[in-house]
Motif scaffolding. Sequence first.
Motif, PDB file in Angstrom:
ATOM      1  N   THR A  58     -10.477  -1.719 -34.523  1.00 44.33           N
ATOM      2  CA  THR A  58      -8.846  -1.629 -34.280  1.00 44.33           C
ATOM      3  C   THR A  58      -9.180   0.028 -34.043  1.00 44.33           C
ATOM      4  O   THR A  58      -9.175   0.663 -35.062  1.00 44.33           O
ATOM      5  CB  THR A  58      -8.829  -2.833 -35.735  1.00 44.33           C
ATOM      6  N   PRO A  59      -7.618  -0.141 -33.756  1.00 38.95           N
ATOM      7  CA  PRO A  59      -7.051   1.089 -33.235  1.00 38.95           C
ATOM      8  C   PRO A  59      -6.588   1.402 -35.298  1.00 38.95           C
ATOM      9  O   PRO A  59      -5.573   1.321 -35.421  1.00 38.95           O
ATOM     10  CB  PRO A  59      -6.232   1.104 -32.373  1.00 38.95           C
ATOM     11  N   PRO A  60      -7.114   3.455 -34.958  1.00 41.36           N
ATOM     12  CA  PRO A  60      -6.215   3.527 -36.212  1.00 41.36           C
ATOM     13  C   PRO A  60      -5.196   4.516 -35.753  1.00 41.36           C
ATOM     14  O   PRO A  60      -4.213   4.119 -35.326  1.00 41.36           O
ATOM     15  CB  PRO A  60      -7.126   5.201 -36.516  1.00 41.36           C
ATOM     16  N   LEU A  61      -4.444   4.662 -37.105  1.00 45.49           N
ATOM     17  CA  LEU A  61      -3.331   4.476 -36.980  1.00 45.49           C
ATOM     18  C   LEU A  61      -2.201   6.273 -36.084  1.00 45.49           C
ATOM     19  O   LEU A  61      -1.029   5.961 -35.579  1.00 45.49           O
ATOM     20  CB  LEU A  61      -1.942   5.106 -38.549  1.00 45.49           C
ATOM     21  N   GLU A  62      -3.708   7.243 -36.467  1.00 46.07           N
ATOM     22  CA  GLU A  62      -3.150   8.062 -35.840  1.00 46.07           C
ATOM     23  C   GLU A  62      -3.741   7.961 -34.052  1.00 46.07           C
ATOM     24  O   GLU A  62      -2.233   8.382 -33.441  1.00 46.07           O
ATOM     25  CB  GLU A  62      -4.202   9.282 -35.544  1.00 46.07           C
ATOM     26  N   GLU A  63      -4.313   6.944 -33.681  1.00 43.41           N
ATOM     27  CA  GLU A  63      -4.078   6.475 -32.526  1.00 43.41           C
ATOM     28  C   GLU A  63      -3.025   5.950 -31.750  1.00 43.41           C
ATOM     29  O   GLU A  63      -2.822   6.244 -30.172  1.00 43.41           O
ATOM     30  CB  GLU A  63      -6.049   5.886 -31.896  1.00 43.41           C
ATOM     31  N   LEU A  64      -2.630   4.730 -32.596  1.00 47.15           N
ATOM     32  CA  LEU A  64      -1.760   4.307 -32.576  1.00 47.15           C
ATOM     33  C   LEU A  64       0.035   4.971 -32.485  1.00 47.15           C
ATOM     34  O   LEU A  64       0.652   4.821 -31.853  1.00 47.15           O
ATOM     35  CB  LEU A  64      -1.277   2.857 -33.878  1.00 47.15           C
ATOM     36  N   ARG A  65      -0.418   6.457 -33.314  1.00 51.41           N
ATOM     37  CA  ARG A  65       1.125   6.629 -32.890  1.00 51.41           C
ATOM     38  C   ARG A  65       0.683   7.705 -31.713  1.00 51.41           C
ATOM     39  O   ARG A  65       1.895   7.592 -30.898  1.00 51.41           O
ATOM     40  CB  ARG A  65       1.120   7.897 -34.018  1.00 51.41           C
ATOM     41  N   ARG A  66      -0.296   7.786 -31.170  1.00 55.38           N
ATOM     42  CA  ARG A  66      -0.137   8.453 -29.629  1.00 55.38           C
ATOM     43  C   ARG A  66      -0.155   7.448 -28.985  1.00 55.38           C
ATOM     44  O   ARG A  66       0.671   8.203 -27.356  1.00 55.38           O
ATOM     45  CB  ARG A  66      -2.170   9.096 -29.495  1.00 55.38           C
ATOM     46  N   PHE A  67      -0.330   6.043 -28.513  1.00 58.42           N
ATOM     47  CA  PHE A  67       0.024   5.046 -27.901  1.00 58.42           C
ATOM     48  C   PHE A  67       2.062   4.861 -28.088  1.00 58.42           C
ATOM     49  O   PHE A  67       1.972   4.996 -26.808  1.00 58.42           O
ATOM     50  CB  PHE A  67      -0.484   3.944 -27.933  1.00 58.42           C
ATOM     51  N   THR A  68       2.384   5.080 -28.782  1.00 57.85           N
ATOM     52  CA  THR A  68       3.766   5.513 -28.790  1.00 57.85           C
ATOM     53  C   THR A  68       4.457   6.627 -28.605  1.00 57.85           C
ATOM     54  O   THR A  68       5.847   6.653 -27.823  1.00 57.85           O
ATOM     55  CB  THR A  68       4.410   5.081 -30.053  1.00 57.85           C
ATOM     56  N   ASP A  69       3.874   7.769 -29.000  1.00 55.86           N
ATOM     57  CA  ASP A  69       4.698   8.792 -29.592  1.00 55.86           C
ATOM     58  C   ASP A  69       4.210   9.518 -28.114  1.00 55.86           C
ATOM     59  O   ASP A  69       2.982  10.131 -27.559  1.00 55.86           O
ATOM     60  CB  ASP A  69       4.644   9.923 -30.125  1.00 55.86           C
ATOM     61  N   ILE A  70       4.643   9.558 -26.364  1.00 53.78           N
ATOM     62  CA  ILE A  70       3.504   9.806 -25.535  1.00 53.78           C
ATOM     63  C   ILE A  70       4.123  11.024 -24.661  1.00 53.78           C
ATOM     64  O   ILE A  70       4.858  11.654 -25.316  1.00 53.78           O
ATOM     65  CB  ILE A  70       3.466   8.554 -24.531  1.00 53.78           C
ATOM     66  N   ASP A  71       3.041  11.694 -23.953  1.00 49.17           N
ATOM     67  CA  ASP A  71       3.075  12.555 -23.192  1.00 49.17           C
ATOM     68  C   ASP A  71       4.336  12.365 -22.355  1.00 49.17           C
ATOM     69  O   ASP A  71       3.681  11.348 -20.924  1.00 49.17           O
ATOM     70  CB  ASP A  71       1.870  13.855 -22.886  1.00 49.17           C
ATOM     71  N   LEU A  72       5.378  12.173 -22.105  1.00 50.85           N
ATOM     72  CA  LEU A  72       6.372  12.467 -20.893  1.00 50.85           C
ATOM     73  C   LEU A  72       5.855  12.830 -19.925  1.00 50.85           C
ATOM     74  O   LEU A  72       6.897  12.012 -18.944  1.00 50.85           O
ATOM     75  CB  LEU A  72       7.293  12.183 -21.629  1.00 50.85           C
ATOM     76  N   GLU A  73       5.366  13.837 -19.727  1.00 54.65           N
ATOM     77  CA  GLU A  73       5.726  14.174 -18.367  1.00 54.65           C
ATOM     78  C   GLU A  73       4.296  14.062 -17.123  1.00 54.65           C
ATOM     79  O   GLU A  73       4.120  14.092 -16.612  1.00 54.65           O
ATOM     80  CB  GLU A  73       5.615  15.653 -18.383  1.00 54.65           C
ATOM     81  N   ARG A  74       3.005  13.719 -18.843  1.00 51.46           N
ATOM     82  CA  ARG A  74       2.048  12.679 -17.375  1.00 51.46           C
ATOM     83  C   ARG A  74       1.478  11.354 -17.734  1.00 51.46           C
ATOM     84  O   ARG A  74       1.132  10.552 -17.765  1.00 51.46           O
ATOM     85  CB  ARG A  74       0.923  13.473 -18.058  1.00 51.46           C
ATOM     86  N   GLU A  75       2.963  10.490 -18.600  1.00 48.57           N
ATOM     87  CA  GLU A  75       2.587   8.972 -19.077  1.00 48.57           C
ATOM     88  C   GLU A  75       3.495   8.660 -18.717  1.00 48.57           C
ATOM     89  O   GLU A  75       4.493   8.882 -19.624  1.00 48.57           O
ATOM     90  CB  GLU A  75       1.718   8.737 -19.493  1.00 48.57           C
ATOM     91  N   LEU A  76       3.073   6.951 -18.916  1.00 48.23           N
ATOM     92  CA  LEU A  76       4.528   5.982 -19.724  1.00 48.23           C
ATOM     93  C   LEU A  76       3.860   4.172 -19.580  1.00 48.23           C
ATOM     94  O   LEU A  76       2.524   4.230 -18.893  1.00 48.23           O
ATOM     95  CB  LEU A  76       4.997   5.741 -17.833  1.00 48.23           C
ATOM     96  N   ALA A  77       4.508   4.123 -20.593  1.00 46.39           N
ATOM     97  CA  ALA A  77       4.201   2.848 -21.115  1.00 46.39           C
ATOM     98  C   ALA A  77       5.503   1.876 -21.099  1.00 46.39           C
ATOM     99  O   ALA A  77       6.607   2.292 -21.523  1.00 46.39           O
ATOM    100  CB  ALA A  77       3.218   3.630 -22.570  1.00 46.39           C
ATOM    101  N   LEU A  78       4.916   0.641 -21.050  1.00 45.15           N
ATOM    102  CA  LEU A  78       6.018   0.236 -20.339  1.00 45.15           C
ATOM    103  C   LEU A  78       5.630  -1.956 -21.902  1.00 45.15           C
ATOM    104  O   LEU A  78       4.229  -1.466 -21.611  1.00 45.15           O
ATOM    105  CB  LEU A  78       6.326  -0.634 -19.256  1.00 45.15           C
ATOM    106  N   ILE A  79       6.469  -1.557 -22.742  1.00 46.88           N
ATOM    107  CA  ILE A  79       6.083  -2.709 -23.133  1.00 46.88           C
ATOM    108  C   ILE A  79       7.284  -3.405 -23.403  1.00 46.88           C
ATOM    109  O   ILE A  79       8.036  -3.837 -23.056  1.00 46.88           O
ATOM    110  CB  ILE A  79       6.867  -2.608 -25.365  1.00 46.88           C
TER     111      ILE A  79
END
Length: 194
Positions: A58-79
């Motif tokens: 199960t992803p730890p909290l820090e990894e989930l934070r990384r999934f939501t607080d993304i680097d907008l110059e390199r990535e995009l996530a759609l939920i």
Amino acid sequence: MKMPKNVAASVPAETWVAADGTAVTIRPIRAADLVLELEFASGLSFRSRYQRLMSARTPPLEELRRFTDIDLERELALIATVRAGGRERQVGVVRYVREASPERAEIAIVLADDWQGRGLGTRLLLDLIAVATDAGVRCLTGTALSTNDAVLALGRKLGFRLAVDARSATVTNLTLDLGERRPRGGRPRNGFQL
């Protein structure tokens, strides 16, 4: 090629209606979505986690934070979210992360177990393809377990090339060349065709 600083800022929230009439909001992820992402990840079955993360963890909290607080110059996530019990519930996410070459990006997708097989994966990936194309991405790549029939079928349906990884037959690589696609200037609507 200069890439936009914040692709997510130009992507509006949209509503997609599932075959059963459920309204699904599709929008860029935000740092404020950490609780939604945590609940979403916690609600995935062992099988779904294993197929997405290629491990049972199960992803730890820090990894989930990384999934939501993304680097907008390199990535995009759609939920994808729905209203349930008077509150927002995340039911899917698709993302790309640019590689060393800004014209290449790696993708990932995962859906809540109760949303698999309902067309949401197709819709999310079509949206991501359109946004990536508009952002100058020319090639999308991904990896999936060779036993993940649903993702492999989705990839085939949307034109990805599939090849078993030379280093491990348990992994299949998916590649979609976007070089011939023209930027659309917006996300697909109902009836979008590649």
